[in-house]
Structures are given as structure tokens and as C-alpha cells.
Design a protein around this motif. Structure first.
Motif, mmCIF file in Angstrom:
data_model
loop_
_atom_site.group_PDB
_atom_site.id
_atom_site.type_symbol
_atom_site.label_atom_id
_atom_site.label_comp_id
_atom_site.label_asym_id
_atom_site.label_seq_id
_atom_site.Cartn_x
_atom_site.Cartn_y
_atom_site.Cartn_z
ATOM 1 N N ILE A 23 7.161 4.953 -4.101
ATOM 2 C CA ILE A 23 6.370 5.193 -2.896
ATOM 3 C C ILE A 23 6.219 6.701 -2.723
ATOM 4 N N LEU A 24 5.018 7.187 -2.909
ATOM 5 C CA LEU A 24 4.765 8.628 -2.875
ATOM 6 C C LEU A 24 4.314 9.070 -1.492
ATOM 7 N N SER A 25 4.944 10.132 -0.983
ATOM 8 C CA SER A 25 4.433 10.767 0.237
ATOM 9 C C SER A 25 3.871 12.144 -0.089
ATOM 10 N N THR A 26 3.888 12.506 -1.364
ATOM 11 C CA THR A 26 3.255 13.724 -1.855
ATOM 12 C C THR A 26 2.842 13.498 -3.296
ATOM 13 N N ALA A 27 1.787 14.200 -3.707
ATOM 14 C CA ALA A 27 1.362 14.148 -5.107
ATOM 15 C C ALA A 27 1.799 15.404 -5.847
ATOM 16 N N LEU A 51 9.168 -1.749 -15.134
ATOM 17 C CA LEU A 51 7.782 -1.781 -14.683
ATOM 18 C C LEU A 51 7.727 -1.161 -13.290
ATOM 19 N N THR A 52 6.704 -0.327 -13.056
ATOM 20 C CA THR A 52 6.649 0.453 -11.816
ATOM 21 C C THR A 52 5.274 0.355 -11.187
ATOM 22 N N VAL A 53 5.259 0.092 -9.885
ATOM 23 C CA VAL A 53 4.033 0.110 -9.102
ATOM 24 C C VAL A 53 4.053 1.370 -8.238
ATOM 25 N N ILE A 54 3.035 2.209 -8.384
ATOM 26 C CA ILE A 54 2.934 3.445 -7.606
ATOM 27 C C ILE A 54 2.241 3.122 -6.287
ATOM 28 N N ASP A 55 2.924 3.352 -5.177
ATOM 29 C CA ASP A 55 2.366 3.070 -3.848
ATOM 30 C C ASP A 55 1.918 4.385 -3.225
ATOM 31 N N VAL A 56 0.625 4.494 -2.919
ATOM 32 C CA VAL A 56 0.072 5.756 -2.400
ATOM 33 C C VAL A 56 -0.294 5.663 -0.931
ATOM 34 N N GLY A 62 -6.724 13.317 2.933
ATOM 35 C CA GLY A 62 -7.283 14.609 2.560
ATOM 36 C C GLY A 62 -6.343 15.480 1.760
ATOM 37 N N SER A 63 -5.375 14.861 1.071
ATOM 38 C CA SER A 63 -4.391 15.637 0.310
ATOM 39 C C SER A 63 -4.924 16.114 -1.032
#
Length: 257
Positions: A23-27, A51-56, A62-63
């Protein structure tokens, strides 16, 4: 006649797959790299090509563009295997697909995600790339529970999809038990226990005797390299999630660790 003459070239069957959520709160790759390094403590096999699911969903609006190639490479550096992206806006779809990742349907509005303040990255506890269906001994007690009456051996994985998991026998070291609901072990719990696997933060883990290697609730995990707290190890205990903290409590009192 040879058996191979009757064997189908390919069969497609429903399989249970459990994936880690990142779970990303920054890129920002530097921030993500630092967070993962701290999380894994330099252990090269902390993750095992899960296995990984990227949650954005938690990325600020607007990042700016996401460096998908860089993030994929970073996750693979820590032995996470990205296969899909969750909660991506339509504007990201083409680029995500171009990097070979699948798209999962958004499950919550971006406004709701922005109201939360998660850490830069939160990965669920290490999960199996493919969790087999429950063994023959397991059976659904009713629509909300799966019951296992036999010991869970080292290397064995049990996943109670969409329900609670009740185990009346010992869970051995090296075993992994997973439930979308709560986990109840009416015996000794060793190995790994992952409750609330689909995101249910209200799920709990109960055991008559606790000695787990790792526990997780809704993706927040705690390991016990130095052993389970002695004051809870020989009596019925429960594990719950309070905010982003894993709490250990006696079943019979308000004491906690």
C-alpha cells in the motif's frame, strides 16, 4: 491404451491465491526503499517472491506520474513479485498494462483513502504464492467458519476464504494458517497466523497456547524472533489490531503486551 491419449493438454480450475498488498502513500522510490529496508531489517529472505498487489489508493491526488518500472524493480529487489495494481484511476491504466501488471477494480473512493494517513508503505505479512484448498479433513461448519480437526504440518498452508478458521489440533512450526475472518486455535499455535487477510481490521487471533513465528491482522504484522512474551505463552491469549499496532492480551483479562 496409453493414459496420455485421454489427458487434456490443459485444464483451468479455480485456485485460491493469496497475495501480499503493498500500500503506497508515496511514489518516491528513495522513501519506499528506506521503508522496506527498515521493515525487512536487511533480511534477504524476509519475503519469498510473494505475489504482490500494489495499492495506490493512498497516493496523494496530483502527485505526478508513477515510475512503474522503478517501483517494480524496487519491489523485486526485496523479493516481492508485483502482478497487479489496485485502486488505480483510469489515467494510469494504459501505463500499468504496458508494464505487464493487471488492474484490480477499485474498492474504495480515493477521497476516503486520502483521509487516512498510512506509513509510506505497508506490506501484508508474507503470504504464499498459492494457497491450496483446505485438506480433506477440513470442512465448513457453516457459512461463516471453516473447521480443521487435524494437525497443521510444517509446510502446509490453510486458507479460510471469506470466513473464520477454527483449528482444534496443533499448528506446527513452519505451517501457515490464513483467514479472511478471525482465527481460533484450540491447541498450540506455532508457525504463522494471518487473520483479516482481505482487510478486516476487526479480525482477531485466539489460541489456547501461543508460540507463533509471525502474526498478522489486516496486513499489519508482528514477528517474534526473541520468542513470544512469556507471560502470555502458556495461557489462552488473543491478538488484535489497535490502529497500526498488534496487541497481545490474555483471553481472561485486560492485560496486554
Amino acid at each position: 491404451m496409453s493414459k496420455s491419449l485421454f489427458q487434456k493438454p490443459i485444464e483451468i480450475k479455480i485456485s485460491t491465491v493469496v497475495a501480499v498488498s503493498a500500500i503506497l502513500s508515496t511514489a518516491d522510490r528513495l522513501a519506499l526503499d528506506a521503508a522496506l529496508a527498515e521493515m525487512t531489517g536487511g533480511t534477504t529472505d524476509f519475503f519469498e517472491d510473494d505475489l504482490t498487489v500494489i495499492d495506490v489508493a493512498a497516493l496523494p491526488a496530483g502527485s505526478g506520474p508513477v515510475d512503474w518500472a522503478g517501483i517494480i524493480a524496487l519491489l523485486k529487489k526485496y523479493r516481492l513479485n508485483p502482478v497487479a495494481v489496485r485502486n488505480a484511476p483510469p489515467s494510469m491504466a494504459a501505463e500499468i498494462a504496458a508494464h505487464g501488471l493487471s488492474l484490480e477494480t477499485a474498492t474504495k473512493p480515493r477521497e476516503e483513502a486520502e483521509a487516512a494517513t498510512p506509513a509510506p508503505v505497508k506490506a501484508a505479512a508474507p503470504a504464499p504464492a498459492a494457497a491450496p484448498a483446505a485438506p480433506a479433513e477440513g470442512f465448513p461448519g457453516n457459512a461463516g467458519v471453516m473447521i480443521i480437526d487435524t494437525p497443521v504440518r510444517a509446510g502446509q498452508r490453510i486458507y479460510a476464504r471469506g470466513c473464520d478458521l477454527i483449528i482444534t489440533a496443533v499448528v506446527n512450526n513452519g505451517a501457515e494458517i490464513i483467514a479472511d475472518g478471525s482465527i481460533h486455535v484450540y491447541n498450540t499455535l506455532n508457525g504463522r497466523a494471518l487473520a483479516g487477510a482481505s482487510g478486516n481490521a476487526e479480525a482477531r487471533i485466539f489460541a489456547m497456547t501461543m508460540s507463533p513465528e509471525l502474526v498478522s491482522i489486516a496486513g499489519v504484522y508482528r514477528t517474534f524472533e526473541d520468542g513470544f512474551p512469556a507471560e502470555y505463552a502458556r495461557s489462552p491469549a488473543q491478538i488484535r489490531l489497535v490502529g497500526d499496532r498488534i496487541d497481545i492480551l490474555s483471553v481472561n483479562s485486560a492485560n496486554r503486551a
